[in-house]
Design an enzyme around this catalytic site. Sequence first.
Site, PDB file in Angstrom:
ATOM      1  N   ASN A   1       0.873  -1.168   0.000  1.00 34.19           N
ATOM      2  CA  ASN A   1       0.000   0.000   0.000  1.00 34.19           C
ATOM      3  C   ASN A   1       0.914   1.223   0.000  1.00 34.19           C
ATOM      4  O   ASN A   1       1.531   1.530   1.010  1.00 34.19           O
ATOM      5  CB  ASN A   1      -0.887  -0.030   1.259  1.00 34.19           C
ATOM      6  CG  ASN A   1      -1.693   1.245   1.429  1.00 34.19           C
ATOM      7  OD1 ASN A   1      -1.745   2.093   0.541  1.00 34.19           O
ATOM      8  ND2 ASN A   1      -2.328   1.383   2.590  1.00 34.19           N
TER       9      ASN A   1
ATOM     10  N   LYS B   1       0.117   4.225  -0.152  1.00 33.93           N
ATOM     11  CA  LYS B   1      -0.500   5.392   0.478  1.00 33.93           C
ATOM     12  C   LYS B   1      -0.297   6.617  -0.438  1.00 33.93           C
ATOM     13  O   LYS B   1      -0.294   6.465  -1.657  1.00 33.93           O
ATOM     14  CB  LYS B   1       0.052   5.584   1.894  1.00 33.93           C
ATOM     15  CG  LYS B   1      -0.082   4.286   2.713  1.00 33.93           C
ATOM     16  CD  LYS B   1       0.168   4.442   4.167  1.00 33.93           C
ATOM     17  CE  LYS B   1      -0.008   3.094   4.860  1.00 33.93           C
ATOM     18  NZ  LYS B   1       0.122   3.173   6.304  1.00 33.93           N
TER      19      LYS B   1
ATOM     20  N   HIS C   1      -9.324   1.135   5.152  1.00 35.52           N
ATOM     21  CA  HIS C   1      -8.040   1.300   5.840  1.00 35.52           C
ATOM     22  C   HIS C   1      -8.246   2.228   7.037  1.00 35.52           C
ATOM     23  O   HIS C   1      -9.048   3.170   6.963  1.00 35.52           O
ATOM     24  CB  HIS C   1      -7.000   1.878   4.876  1.00 35.52           C
ATOM     25  CG  HIS C   1      -5.610   1.835   5.430  1.00 35.52           C
ATOM     26  ND1 HIS C   1      -5.166   2.727   6.376  1.00 35.52           N
ATOM     27  CD2 HIS C   1      -4.588   0.971   5.203  1.00 35.52           C
ATOM     28  CE1 HIS C   1      -3.911   2.420   6.691  1.00 35.52           C
ATOM     29  NE2 HIS C   1      -3.538   1.357   6.001  1.00 35.52           N
TER      30      HIS C   1
ATOM     31  N   GLU D   1      -6.594   4.589   8.107  1.00 35.54           N
ATOM     32  CA  GLU D   1      -6.348   6.005   7.801  1.00 35.54           C
ATOM     33  C   GLU D   1      -7.572   6.637   7.144  1.00 35.54           C
ATOM     34  O   GLU D   1      -7.865   7.808   7.353  1.00 35.54           O
ATOM     35  CB  GLU D   1      -5.090   6.138   6.919  1.00 35.54           C
ATOM     36  CG  GLU D   1      -3.825   5.893   7.751  1.00 35.54           C
ATOM     37  CD  GLU D   1      -2.643   5.341   6.988  1.00 35.54           C
ATOM     38  OE1 GLU D   1      -2.643   5.391   5.741  1.00 35.54           O
ATOM     39  OE2 GLU D   1      -1.704   4.844   7.644  1.00 35.54           O
TER      40      GLU D   1
ATOM     41  N   GLU E   1      -4.913  -4.946  10.595  1.00 37.04           N
ATOM     42  CA  GLU E   1      -3.868  -3.947  10.815  1.00 37.04           C
ATOM     43  C   GLU E   1      -4.129  -3.231  12.137  1.00 37.04           C
ATOM     44  O   GLU E   1      -4.953  -2.302  12.194  1.00 37.04           O
ATOM     45  CB  GLU E   1      -3.862  -2.911   9.686  1.00 37.04           C
ATOM     46  CG  GLU E   1      -3.587  -3.488   8.319  1.00 37.04           C
ATOM     47  CD  GLU E   1      -3.019  -2.435   7.355  1.00 37.04           C
ATOM     48  OE1 GLU E   1      -1.985  -2.718   6.759  1.00 37.04           O
ATOM     49  OE2 GLU E   1      -3.601  -1.340   7.240  1.00 37.04           O
TER      50      GLU E   1
ATOM     51  N   GLY F   1       3.103   2.123  10.787  1.00 34.95           N
ATOM     52  CA  GLY F   1       4.107   3.181  10.658  1.00 34.95           C
ATOM     53  C   GLY F   1       4.879   3.475  11.930  1.00 34.95           C
ATOM     54  O   GLY F   1       5.544   4.501  12.035  1.00 34.95           O
TER      55      GLY F   1
ATOM     56  N   SER G   1       3.859  -2.267  10.172  1.00 29.62           N
ATOM     57  CA  SER G   1       5.307  -2.368  10.387  1.00 29.62           C
ATOM     58  C   SER G   1       5.904  -3.696   9.955  1.00 29.62           C
ATOM     59  O   SER G   1       6.839  -4.196  10.597  1.00 29.62           O
ATOM     60  CB  SER G   1       5.655  -2.057  11.849  1.00 29.62           C
ATOM     61  OG  SER G   1       5.301  -0.726  12.164  1.00 29.62           O
TER      62      SER G   1
HETATM   63  P1  13P Z   1       3.403   0.288   7.517  1.00 26.01           P
HETATM   64  O1  13P Z   1       3.864  -0.979   6.879  1.00 26.01           O
HETATM   65  O2  13P Z   1       4.113   1.500   6.992  1.00 26.01           O
HETATM   66  O3  13P Z   1       3.372   0.188   9.008  1.00 26.01           O
HETATM   67  O4  13P Z   1       1.879   0.519   7.053  1.00 26.01           O
HETATM   68  C1  13P Z   1       0.985  -0.527   7.180  1.00 26.01           C
HETATM   69  C2  13P Z   1      -0.262  -0.175   6.458  1.00 26.01           C
HETATM   70  O5  13P Z   1      -1.018   0.672   6.882  1.00 26.01           O
HETATM   71  C3  13P Z   1      -0.527  -0.863   5.187  1.00 26.01           C
HETATM   72  O6  13P Z   1      -1.819  -0.641   4.759  1.00 26.01           O
END
Ligand code: 13P
Length: 251
Positions: free
Chosen positions: A11, A13, A98, A100, A168, A174, A213
Amino acid sequence: MARVKALVAGNWKMNGAKASKKEVTALAKKLAGKAKPACDVLICPPATLIATLKESAKGSKIAIGGQDCHAKESGAHTGDVSAEMLKDAGAAFVIVGHSERRADHGETDAAVRAKAEAAHRAGLTAIVCVGETEAERDSGATLKVIRGQLKGSLPDGATAKTTVIAYEPVWAIGTGRTPTPDDVAKVHAAIRKALEARFGAEGTKMRILYGGSVKPSNAAELMTVPNVNGALVGGASLKAEDFWGIISAYA
Ligand code: 13P
């Protein structure tokens, strides 16, 4: 336990530009090499790059996906992109719900479900994300939260082909922090149980990805946890070298 082919999904983002296609070509080259990982590979770039990266991925096993879609097929929804449009641009998957998006755009389980239904309508596989916040975890509510999100976000009639779940934990995204393999196993077992209860045989085959992560250094450990059928990777999916380090957990 049903044998499920793993999916390692990136992803991106809100990262990447046309120049990022070099990462896709580099990854395609690695995938064409001797080590043939036993997993499917997906990259979900920003919508602006779907068509470009689809072209770069031509002839490789890399699938391309979107990161979100509107529930409707078309109409007066300025700035939004429909599942049909993603499909038209070359996507085979779309991430929905997601954390976010849930946090930044107030997406409810019902909204996520409508987006997953849109994905199915357009012929895309929906990657439906669930995950608890740190406060929910600390209060011991993790499984209750996850069950509620699954119940509210997954459309009836979801199948293993049309639907992937991504667990997640919000606090692991992150941050460089991950749950222990034991904790991941508990949550994934609970998700599997909920999927089987609702979708029967399809529920035994649905992929359940872990995200938060995931890095080359922890991928092997996390990917061998029971009921973990792949990864949803953020930061470490941006560079072909790092992403390959995670895909290699299945080599
Ligand atoms: P990270 O791998 O950067 O922690 O992000 C995970 C994520 O949100 C994937 O959708």
